[in-house]
Design a protein around this motif. Sequence first.
Motif, mmCIF file in Angstrom:
data_model
loop_
_atom_site.group_PDB
_atom_site.id
_atom_site.type_symbol
_atom_site.label_atom_id
_atom_site.label_comp_id
_atom_site.label_asym_id
_atom_site.label_seq_id
_atom_site.Cartn_x
_atom_site.Cartn_y
_atom_site.Cartn_z
ATOM 1 N N TRP A 129 0.841 -1.477 -0.084
ATOM 2 C CA TRP A 129 -0.026 0.227 -0.038
ATOM 3 C C TRP A 129 0.964 0.989 0.088
ATOM 4 O O TRP A 129 2.508 1.375 0.462
ATOM 5 C CB TRP A 129 -0.366 0.183 1.263
ATOM 6 C CG TRP A 129 -1.868 -1.255 1.010
ATOM 7 C CD1 TRP A 129 -2.030 -2.345 2.059
ATOM 8 C CD2 TRP A 129 -3.379 -1.266 0.722
ATOM 9 N NE1 TRP A 129 -2.923 -2.949 1.814
ATOM 10 C CE2 TRP A 129 -4.390 -2.316 0.874
ATOM 11 C CE3 TRP A 129 -3.977 0.164 -0.528
ATOM 12 C CZ2 TRP A 129 -4.993 -2.517 0.920
ATOM 13 C CZ3 TRP A 129 -5.479 -0.544 -0.410
ATOM 14 C CH2 TRP A 129 -5.446 -0.939 -0.410
ATOM 15 N N PRO A 130 0.418 2.523 -0.736
ATOM 16 C CA PRO A 130 -0.973 2.785 -1.083
ATOM 17 C C PRO A 130 -1.009 2.186 -2.564
ATOM 18 O O PRO A 130 -1.869 2.183 -3.212
ATOM 19 C CB PRO A 130 -0.573 4.181 -0.941
ATOM 20 C CG PRO A 130 -0.138 4.548 -1.611
ATOM 21 C CD PRO A 130 0.902 3.600 -0.139
ATOM 22 N N LYS A 186 -4.258 -0.063 -3.893
ATOM 23 C CA LYS A 186 -5.606 -0.235 -4.047
ATOM 24 C C LYS A 186 -5.755 -0.479 -5.581
ATOM 25 O O LYS A 186 -7.030 -0.871 -5.773
ATOM 26 C CB LYS A 186 -5.638 1.392 -3.447
ATOM 27 C CG LYS A 186 -4.600 2.383 -4.921
ATOM 28 C CD LYS A 186 -5.302 3.881 -3.715
ATOM 29 C CE LYS A 186 -4.648 4.045 -4.819
ATOM 30 N NZ LYS A 186 -4.604 5.892 -4.202
ATOM 31 N N THR A 208 -5.519 -7.077 1.735
ATOM 32 C CA THR A 208 -5.926 -6.678 0.152
ATOM 33 C C THR A 208 -7.234 -6.309 1.155
ATOM 34 O O THR A 208 -7.237 -4.714 0.258
ATOM 35 C CB THR A 208 -5.602 -7.843 -0.785
ATOM 36 O OG1 THR A 208 -4.304 -8.158 -0.745
ATOM 37 C CG2 THR A 208 -5.981 -6.716 -1.909
ATOM 38 N N CYS A 232 2.191 -3.926 12.871
ATOM 39 C CA CYS A 232 1.363 -3.224 12.613
ATOM 40 C C CYS A 232 1.536 -1.458 13.927
ATOM 41 O O CYS A 232 2.154 -2.221 14.585
ATOM 42 C CB CYS A 232 -0.261 -4.217 12.709
ATOM 43 S SG CYS A 232 -0.068 -4.765 11.733
ATOM 44 N N PHE A 280 -3.033 0.184 12.308
ATOM 45 C CA PHE A 280 -3.025 1.006 11.161
ATOM 46 C C PHE A 280 -2.159 -0.475 10.600
ATOM 47 O O PHE A 280 -0.760 -0.965 11.535
ATOM 48 C CB PHE A 280 -1.700 1.821 10.226
ATOM 49 C CG PHE A 280 -2.917 2.810 11.100
ATOM 50 C CD1 PHE A 280 -3.689 3.850 10.361
ATOM 51 C CD2 PHE A 280 -3.698 3.309 12.339
ATOM 52 C CE1 PHE A 280 -4.756 4.508 10.718
ATOM 53 C CE2 PHE A 280 -4.261 4.337 12.612
ATOM 54 C CZ PHE A 280 -5.213 4.987 12.016
ATOM 55 N N LEU A 328 3.336 0.298 7.113
ATOM 56 C CA LEU A 328 3.919 0.506 5.291
ATOM 57 C C LEU A 328 6.093 0.451 4.974
ATOM 58 O O LEU A 328 5.609 0.168 4.374
ATOM 59 C CB LEU A 328 3.156 1.717 4.618
ATOM 60 C CG LEU A 328 1.608 1.962 4.950
ATOM 61 C CD1 LEU A 328 0.644 3.288 4.164
ATOM 62 C CD2 LEU A 328 1.284 0.568 4.335
ATOM 63 N N LYS A 383 -2.117 1.797 6.835
ATOM 64 C CA LYS A 383 -3.116 1.771 6.093
ATOM 65 C C LYS A 383 -3.737 1.130 7.228
ATOM 66 O O LYS A 383 -3.683 0.713 8.399
ATOM 67 C CB LYS A 383 -2.823 0.551 5.370
ATOM 68 C CG LYS A 383 -4.289 0.156 4.003
ATOM 69 C CD LYS A 383 -4.771 0.502 4.027
ATOM 70 C CE LYS A 383 -5.356 0.534 2.680
ATOM 71 N NZ LYS A 383 -6.934 0.299 3.413
#
Length: 394
Positions: free
Chosen positions: A60-61, A64, A94, A111, A125, A128, A137
């Motif tokens: 991510w990002p 998407k 995903t 996380c 979250f 990333l 994310k």
Amino acid sequence: MSIRSILQDMKFSRSQRVVQDSAGSAETVGESLKQSCWAQMPQELLREVLVRIEASEAAWPPRKSVVACAGVCRSWRHLTKEIVKAPELTGKLTFPISVKQPGPRDDLLQCFIKRNRSSQTYYLFLGLTHALTDEGKFLLAARKYKRATCTDYVVSLHADDMSKGSSNYIGKLRSNFLGTKFTIFDGQPTHAGAKITKSRSTRPVNLKQVSPRVPAGNYPVAHIQYELNMLGSRVCTSRGPRRMQCTMDAIPATSVEPGGVAPTQADFSYSNAEFLPSLPFFRSKSNHAERISGPLASQKSGVLVLRNKSPRWHEQLQCWCLNFHGRVTVASVKNFQLVASPENGPAGPEHEKIILQFGKVGKDLFTMDYRYPISAFQAFSICLSSFDTKIACE
């Protein structure tokens, strides 16, 4: 045609359908889909395009774009759910259903949790980068509700929607009066034969959003218990980190062994057109024909029990220490590492692997790393129990 140009054209096609849909002409939208070049793309070419997109957007990002592919049309959706694998195999989150599926087998998924003290809200979250301060994310949110005899933490897919009657509702964590025992409830059954728990707080989810074959309610999936000291409070700094035991009712003890399997939810039971959880994106590794897979309904070896990893006394620092490999920077009684407990047999290498670790890195910032066989929702709920403290416990 490059992948970037395909995605741009694809997004334009989707936006055009949304405009047509807002005009209220179902026939026009259906005709548009029939004439769409994307809907008529040969299956071999379509599969090659989706495989390349899935392989190129690894994090991510940019990932998407993979989610966008699943919303183009039905044929794209069917192929996407075959190509995109569960976190157990890829280590990637995903689609929203990923937070209910077991994490990767090989590595800890990194996380972090942000706490808002004023609103008693907690946000999970996905990291990333390897930095402890990246944007992340968004995955889940939880809000604390104090009641006369207990405390509830309602977990949702949406940061601003904590209603139990919403399609964003995932489950909840409930404590006893003392805050020493907790139960994790899933909003949907996690395995065949799961039993619903009736309570006054149980309310049916919007009937339009729930499959009539799968009732919504409180399905207990885990129990957490903190060990008490002689004063009746949870054991803390004087004897090392708090001691806790997590009994994962929905996960067999054999899941941590080589070849072991944990129940995997293939989709949400909701049917909501606003977002993608209504789509069965993932198929089970063990049984592609079932929405929920796993051996729990017939397993006889008991359930998985998680316990604190024993800390070591540091002579120079004169304190109990655990090695968080740089993921924790602030000492706190809330910090913990959980490993599988060998309940009825000798300890093996699988009982040395850290399944969940949680630690403080700032005033209201905490890291949460987890792996197979627990999910992000289960790991998040276990960490929430560490926040629920009483004055007598510290």
